[in-house]
Structure formats: structure tokens, C-alpha cells
Design an enzyme around this catalytic site. Structure first.
Site, PDB file in Angstrom:
ATOM      1  CD  GLU A   1      -3.308  -0.281   2.106  1.00 29.22           C
ATOM      2  OE1 GLU A   1      -2.972   0.379   3.110  1.00 29.22           O
ATOM      3  OE2 GLU A   1      -4.439  -0.771   1.995  1.00 29.22           O
TER       4      GLU A   1
ATOM      5  CE  LYS B   1     -12.280   0.381   0.625  1.00 32.53           C
ATOM      6  NZ  LYS B   1     -11.807   1.372   1.594  1.00 32.53           N
TER       7      LYS B   1
END
Ligand code: F6P
Length: 435
Positions: free
Chosen positions: A285, A420
Site C-alpha cells: 500500500e 469499492k
């Protein structure tokens, strides 16, 4: 007798892959980026709270964590930790690294880190007839995976104990002031702990996010913080020559420039599996953005020498390997001797399994280096809280510097939002439909 440092970084087996002048050049860059981190002048500087946390943590909150952990140990056979990404990986890494050392403490199950209904049901079944508590961890309070699991287990705990007693068994770790979980906790009277504003999920293991489950599992969180404080001292204060984190950041970036864009973290002890999972999120990340980054992968050895070993030895030469070497397991299991010696193992009789494991490690390192895979090694002096605290800090500081060397903001994760958005569209989430 000299005492081994808790963490040692060694890149002897990578030196054949670059020249000394390349290290000198990279050293300059790394020093500059390290200064940028310390000055808080780089991108994402609003998320640098992790740098000082080993020394400047909130003592009051820390004591509250320890008493909540004690209560959980007294009244629960199981603690269900609900969270995803940085909201569970650090705790799981620590608990599994230290596992087996704390008989008699509650078991810890991890939920809400996927959308598997079978896993929810498996955990439900394992909770039948047992006393349990919940620790739901989410900085945003609205991440889908933990939110769904929390709905399920909240209902279950309320049905078992009634609403009032259940409230005393639900521990919420979230934003200090805002968010769905914070609001609910206020309404229901749950005990709350804080995810500090200036610490991102993947850097949060040394806050309540990691500390409550780790303490509830029976580990010594004072020692964990002491190890991290040692790390703070070594990896933030020391100059390049004596700073293992800076050297790690430098060497991995040199290797990347040479086309080695996959780093495989290799552990020879199963207890390191989730340390590698935590490390994967930290580096993945932090660095994987703007079309850049080293892809962080992990293997459990020697198991994966029988599955991934072929590729590492002989596949595309775009990888380097970082071995996590737990040098002293303290275990003295001997290979036995047998009269007929059908499997031909008598030459190892009276040798320890550890000795065999270490020989496999040395043999694999040499084979991989000979096959064109540069090897880095991080040696851990012991399987304890202090070493682990320092290890967490070692990787966090190396990651911050390495991300800056790469030219990215190591403290954001904009790419995570894309799946998402698509998922919410498919699910028909109201505010998405309106867009
Ligand atoms: O604590 P939260 O807000 O539920 O987020 C969990 C995880 O989700 C992410 O925001 C994105 O995957 C991670 O950075 C974080 O660790």
C-alpha cells in the site's frame, strides 16, 4: 559475553549484483529522504505520528488497554477481533509470532477480513457454548467487510448475554471523535479506544489497534513498546553506516533499478507467516502507486521450496529475496535414530530439527544467489515481544524512506477505492446510485 542486537540486516549476498559506486549514490538519496521524513517535509507528512509513538504514546490509554485486556482474559474464552488490512494484520502478526507462549489465555479469532459467509459461520460454531468478547477495529467505521461481520457478531453477543452485558463485552477501536462506530459506541456505552488521526492503518500496530488484541492474548505490550523504542533510537537517529533500516531501503531500491521488481519475504518458521502478511500490506500500500513500486510477495519455507522453489530458482530473473531469519527458536527437538535406517536419516541422528532447518536455509540462500536472486537477510535474535517491536519499527521506517526514494507518497492509498466504487455500484448503495 556479547549480546546479539535484536535485529540485524545483512546484504552480503546481494553485493555481487551491484557496484560499490551505486551504493554510494543511493546512500546520498536515502540520507536526503530520511531527513525529509524527520523534518516532516515530504508528502503525507500528516501521517507521521508512528515515528514517535514508541516514546510518546498516550500513557492513560495504554493503561486502559491493559485493564480491558485483563477483563477480557478473566471473562472470555475467546476474543473475536473484527477488522481488515491495517486494522488486524499487525495484531495477527504479533499473536501468531508469539503464539504458544501463553497457555490459558483466551483464543483470538479474526473476523471481518473478508466477505466469506462460511468463515463467519465457522467462527459462530466455534463460539457456541463459550464466553466471548468482541473488539471491532475500523478507523473509518464504515469499511464493508468488518461492518458486516460486526453486525453479525453484535447480534450474536446480544442474544447470548442480553444488550446490557453485551455492551460490556464490546470494545471499539476507531476515530477519536467521529464516524459510525464512534457514534454507536457512544449510544450503546461500549468501551472505546483511539486510532490516532496522524497514523494510517498499516502503521498502527503500536496503537490500540494492535495493542488491545495483543495484550488480551497475553503478550507483554510494555516489552513490545520497549523494542519499538529501541528501533526508534536505532533507525531514526543513527547515520547510514550503522542504520540497518536505511541500508535496507537503499539496497532494495538499487535492486529495483536493476529490474528486480518483486521482493519475496521468506520465513523459515510458520510463526512468521502473518509477519509477512503485515509486511505485504505495509510495502504494497505504501509503494505500489503511480505505476511504481516493488511487488511484495511472501513464502513460507521450507514448505514453499516444494512449490515456489522452482520459480525462485529458475523463473524470470526479476526477483530478490529477503530472508527473515529467526536465529534462535530455543527448541531442541532431535532427529531420532532407527535401527534399520530405511529413510537414510541416521546420519542426522542426535542433530536438532533446527540444525536441519538452518542448513536448508543456508543451502537455499546459496542456490538462489547462484541462480541470480540477490539475497537480503533480516536476523531476529529471539521470538519475543522486544524483538518484534523493533522489527515492526525497522520495517516501518525503511518503508517510509524507501517510498520517498521511489518518489511516491508512502502514506496514502488512493488505489484501494476503485474496487469499492464498483462493488457499491453493483450492490446498489444509495449515494453511489445518485452519482
Ligand atoms: O480501519 P478501516 O477504516 O476499516 O480501514 C481498514 C483498511 O482499509 C484500507 O483503508 C484500505 O484497504 C487500509 O489502508 C486499512 O488498513
Amino acid at each position: 559475553m556479547s549480546i546479539l542486537p535484536d535485529i540485524i540486516f545483512d546484504y552480503e549476498n546481494a553485493k555481487g549484483f551491484f557496484g560499490p559506486e551505486e551504493l554510494v549514490q543511493m546512500e546520498e538519496k536515502v540520507k536526503q529522504k530520511h531527513k525529509m521524513l524527520l523534518d516532516r517535509s515530504g508528502s503525507g507528512s500528516e501521517f507521521l505520528g508512528w515515528i514517535d509513538i514508541p516514546e510518546r504514546y498516550d500513557r492513560e490509554e495504554f493503561e486502559k488497554i491493559k485493564s480491558a485486556a485483563q477483563k477480557i482474559r478473566k471473562d472470555s474464552d475467546v476474543l473475536v477481533v473484527i477488522g481488515i488490512g491495517g486494522s488486524y494484520l499487525g495484531a495477527r502478526a504479533a499473536i501468531e509470532f508469539l503464539q504458544g507462549r501463553y497457555p490459558g489465555y483466551p483464543e483470538v479469532y479474526f473476523a471481518g477480513n473478508n466477505l466469506s459467509s462460511t468463515q463467519i459461520l465457522e467462527i459462530k460454531q466455534r463460539l457456541e457454548g463459550r464466553d466471548f468478547s468482541l473488539n471491532v477495529i475500523s478507523k473509518s467505521g464504515t469499511t464493508t467487510e468488518p461492518a458486516i461481520a460486526f453486525r453479525f457478531f453484535k447480534r450474536m453477543i446480544q442474544e447470548k448475554y442480553g444488550k446490557a452485558e453485551a455492551s460490556g463485552r464490546i470494545y471499539v477501536t476507531t476515530d477519536k471523535n467521529k464516524g459510525a462506530l464512534k457514534e454507536l459506541a457512544g449510544k450503546e456505552g461500549y468501551t472505546t479506544f483511539v486510532v490516532p488521526d496522524d497514523i494510517g492503518g498499516r502503521y498502527s500496530v503500536l496503537t490500540a489497534v494492535g495493542l488491545l488484541p495483543i495484550a488480551a492474548a497475553g503478550a507483554d505490550v510494555d516489552e513490545l513498546m520497549a523494542g519499538a523504542a529501541l528501533g526508534r533510537n536505532k533507525f531514526m537517529e543513527a547515520g547510514f553506516e550503522s542504520n540497518d533500516a536505511l541500508q535496507y531501503a537503499a539496497v532494495r531500491n538499487i535492486l529495483l533499478e536493476k529490474g528486480k521488481n518483486i521482493e519475496i519475504l521468506a520465513g523459515y518458521e510458520p510463526c512468521l507467516h502473518y509477519v509477512a502478511e503485515w509486511w505485504k500490506q505495509l510495502f504494497g500500500e505504501s509503494e505500489g502507486k503511480d505505476g511504481k513500486g516493488i511487488f511484495p510477495a511472501a513464502v513460507d519455507l521450507t514448505s514453499d521450496l516444494h512449490s515456489m522453489g522452482q520459480y525462485i530458482q529458475d523463473g524470470q530473473r526479476c526477483i530478490f529475496e529477503t530472508v527473515l531469519d529467526l536465529s534462535n527458536t530455543g527448541e531442541e527437538i532431535l532427529v531420532g535414530e532407527e535401527e534399520d535406517d530405511l529413510d537414510g536419516l541416521n546420519y542426522l541422528a542426535e542433530k536438532t530439527v533446527d540444525f536441519v532447518n538452518r542448513s536448508a536455509m543456508k543451502g537455499a540462500i546459496k542456490a538462489h544467489v547462484d541462480g541470480g536472486v540477490p539475497n537480503l537477510k533480516v536476523t531476529l535474535a529471539a521470538r519475543n515481544e522486544r524483538t518484534l517491536g523493533e522489527l515492526f519499527y525497522f520495517f516501518e521506517s525503511a518503508c517510509g524512506v524507501s517510498g520517498y526514494v521511489l518518489g511516491v507518497n508512502p502514506f496514502d492509498q488512493p488505489g484501494v477505492e476503485f474496487y469499492k466504487k464498483n462493488m457499491f455500484t453493483l450492490l446498489g448503495k444509495p449515494e453511489i446510485r445518485q452519482i
